[in-house]
Design an enzyme around this catalytic site. Sequence first.
Site, PDB file in Angstrom:
ATOM      1  N   ASN A 129      -2.465  -4.889  11.588  1.00 40.43           N
ATOM      2  CA  ASN A 129      -2.314  -4.434  10.207  1.00 40.43           C
ATOM      3  C   ASN A 129      -2.693  -2.958  10.159  1.00 40.43           C
ATOM      4  OD1 ASN A 129      -2.368  -3.966   7.482  1.00 40.43           O
ATOM      5  ND2 ASN A 129      -4.047  -5.366   7.030  1.00 40.43           N
ATOM      6  N   TRP A 130      -1.687  -2.115  10.145  1.00 41.08           N
ATOM      7  CA  TRP A 130      -1.956  -0.664  10.182  1.00 41.08           C
ATOM      8  C   TRP A 130      -2.378  -0.115   8.828  1.00 41.08           C
ATOM      9  CZ3 TRP A 130       2.493   1.780  13.658  1.00 41.08           C
ATOM     10  CH2 TRP A 130       2.279   1.390  14.989  1.00 41.08           C
ATOM     11  N   LYS A 131      -2.322  -0.948   7.796  1.00 42.89           N
ATOM     12  CA  LYS A 131      -2.739  -0.514   6.454  1.00 42.89           C
ATOM     13  C   LYS A 131      -2.051   0.814   6.077  1.00 42.89           C
ATOM     14  CE  LYS A 131      -6.900  -3.203   6.962  1.00 42.89           C
ATOM     15  NZ  LYS A 131      -8.276  -3.445   6.596  1.00 42.89           N
ATOM     16  N   GLY A 173     -13.433  -4.248   7.842  1.00 37.48           N
ATOM     17  CA  GLY A 173     -13.718  -2.813   7.897  1.00 37.48           C
ATOM     18  C   GLY A 173     -15.197  -2.476   7.858  1.00 37.48           C
ATOM     19  N   HIS A 208      -3.606 -10.135   1.139  1.00 38.22           N
ATOM     20  CA  HIS A 208      -4.718  -9.453   1.801  1.00 38.22           C
ATOM     21  C   HIS A 208      -5.810  -9.142   0.771  1.00 38.22           C
ATOM     22  CE1 HIS A 208      -7.051  -6.474   3.925  1.00 38.22           C
ATOM     23  NE2 HIS A 208      -6.541  -6.968   5.039  1.00 38.22           N
ATOM     24  N   GLU A 232      -9.987 -14.269   6.734  1.00 37.17           N
ATOM     25  CA  GLU A 232     -10.636 -12.959   6.793  1.00 37.17           C
ATOM     26  C   GLU A 232     -11.786 -12.928   5.787  1.00 37.17           C
ATOM     27  OE1 GLU A 232      -7.850  -9.774   8.494  1.00 37.17           O
ATOM     28  OE2 GLU A 232      -7.450  -9.881   6.360  1.00 37.17           O
ATOM     29  N   GLY A 288      -7.249  -4.899  12.013  1.00 39.08           N
ATOM     30  CA  GLY A 288      -7.037  -3.718  11.186  1.00 39.08           C
ATOM     31  C   GLY A 288      -7.316  -2.451  11.974  1.00 39.08           C
ATOM     32  N   GLY A 289      -8.503  -1.887  11.786  1.00 41.19           N
ATOM     33  CA  GLY A 289      -8.852  -0.595  12.384  1.00 41.19           C
ATOM     34  C   GLY A 289      -8.535  -0.492  13.870  1.00 41.19           C
ATOM     35  N   SER A 326     -13.022  -6.893  11.338  1.00 44.94           N
ATOM     36  CA  SER A 326     -13.734  -6.096  12.347  1.00 44.94           C
ATOM     37  C   SER A 326     -13.538  -6.603  13.771  1.00 44.94           C
ATOM     38  CB  SER A 326     -15.228  -6.011  12.000  1.00 44.94           C
ATOM     39  OG  SER A 326     -15.410  -5.318  10.775  1.00 44.94           O
ATOM     40  N   GLU A 352      -7.559  -6.644   0.288  1.00 49.88           N
ATOM     41  CA  GLU A 352      -7.479  -5.314  -0.337  1.00 49.88           C
ATOM     42  C   GLU A 352      -6.469  -5.313  -1.477  1.00 49.88           C
ATOM     43  OE1 GLU A 352      -6.878  -3.160   3.312  1.00 49.88           O
ATOM     44  OE2 GLU A 352      -8.964  -3.565   3.864  1.00 49.88           O
TER      45      GLU A 352
HETATM   46  P1  PGA Z   1     -10.433  -4.623  10.123  1.00 43.34           P
HETATM   47  O1  PGA Z   1      -9.330  -5.128   9.094  1.00 43.34           O
HETATM   48  O2  PGA Z   1     -10.068  -5.186  11.472  1.00 43.34           O
HETATM   49  O3  PGA Z   1     -10.382  -3.143  10.068  1.00 43.34           O
HETATM   50  O4  PGA Z   1     -11.752  -5.198   9.647  1.00 43.34           O
HETATM   51  C1  PGA Z   1      -8.792  -6.411   9.199  1.00 43.34           C
HETATM   52  C2  PGA Z   1      -7.820  -6.647   8.085  1.00 43.34           C
HETATM   53  O5  PGA Z   1      -8.063  -6.146   6.980  1.00 43.34           O
HETATM   54  O6  PGA Z   1      -6.786  -7.318   8.266  1.00 43.34           O
END
Ligand code: PGA
Length: 276
Positions: free
Chosen positions: A13-15, A185, A105, A179, A246-247, A225, A107
């Site tokens: 997930n490159w956001k 994050g 998600h 999640e 994500g990150g 994370s 977010e």
């Molecule tokens: P993260 O994000 O690995 O940066 O915690 C995961 C996600 O939001 O899918």
Amino acid sequence: MISGMRPLIVAANWKMHTTPADAGELARVIAARTREPGVTRVICPPFVCLPAVREAADEDERKNGPAEPVEVGAQNIHHELAGAYTGEVSATMLGGLATWVILGHSERRRDFAESDELIGLKLVRALEAGLRPILCVGEQLADREAGQEIAVVERQLRGALAAIDAPALRDGGLVIAYEPVWAIGTGLTARGGDASAMAEAIRAVVASLGWTDAPRELPVLYGGSVTSANIAEFFAEHAIDGALVGGASLKPDEMAGIVARAGVTARARLAELPAS
Ligand code: PGA
């Protein structure tokens, strides 16, 4: 897919990162460094980067054959197919670009007030358009501290899935990503055992909604994370079928480490299957 086992899935997930100028190269590098039998790789860039990542995935397939393609996903869709919805993108617009989509998600739940009901409508659109959905669920820290994490996730699942037939979910290849919101994050992660217990609870809820084979068929990913250093704890759990990253998914070294571990896990699980 190796028959008799749920495949390992690593979704990136490159956001809101990368641009059309650099996304293709990043996808090419990740594709080249993450080829593992038995592991499905999905890259989900921002909408405007989908063509560049699609092209990189197609190029990878031309070079290496169709056996382990890099799949491409979007991070969201609108719940209608067309209309006066300024700034939005519908499922049908993704034709030729993406075959997967992340929905619900945390977010988006937080920043765009997406409700379980709305996410359910998006899920219907995704299934109609042939997009394979990754439905995200997860509790807040206060929920876990109050011992309410399973109740919260159950409510999210029932809210999003209630109106959808079990066969449509199965045929559409529904994937659930667990999640925990407090782990996204933050550098904090769930324990492998807790993620495993949640994955079993998720399958039980989906089975109770009519997909009776969910305990055998429904892939459940862990996200929050995830890094190459901590992924082994999650893949050690048989209830966990992969990761939503994500990150770390923007870093080729990290992706290489995570997918390599998924490959080791896929081989180990295959070796444990009874000979047929
Ligand atoms: P993260 O994000 O690995 O940066 O915690 C995961 C996600 O939001 O899918």
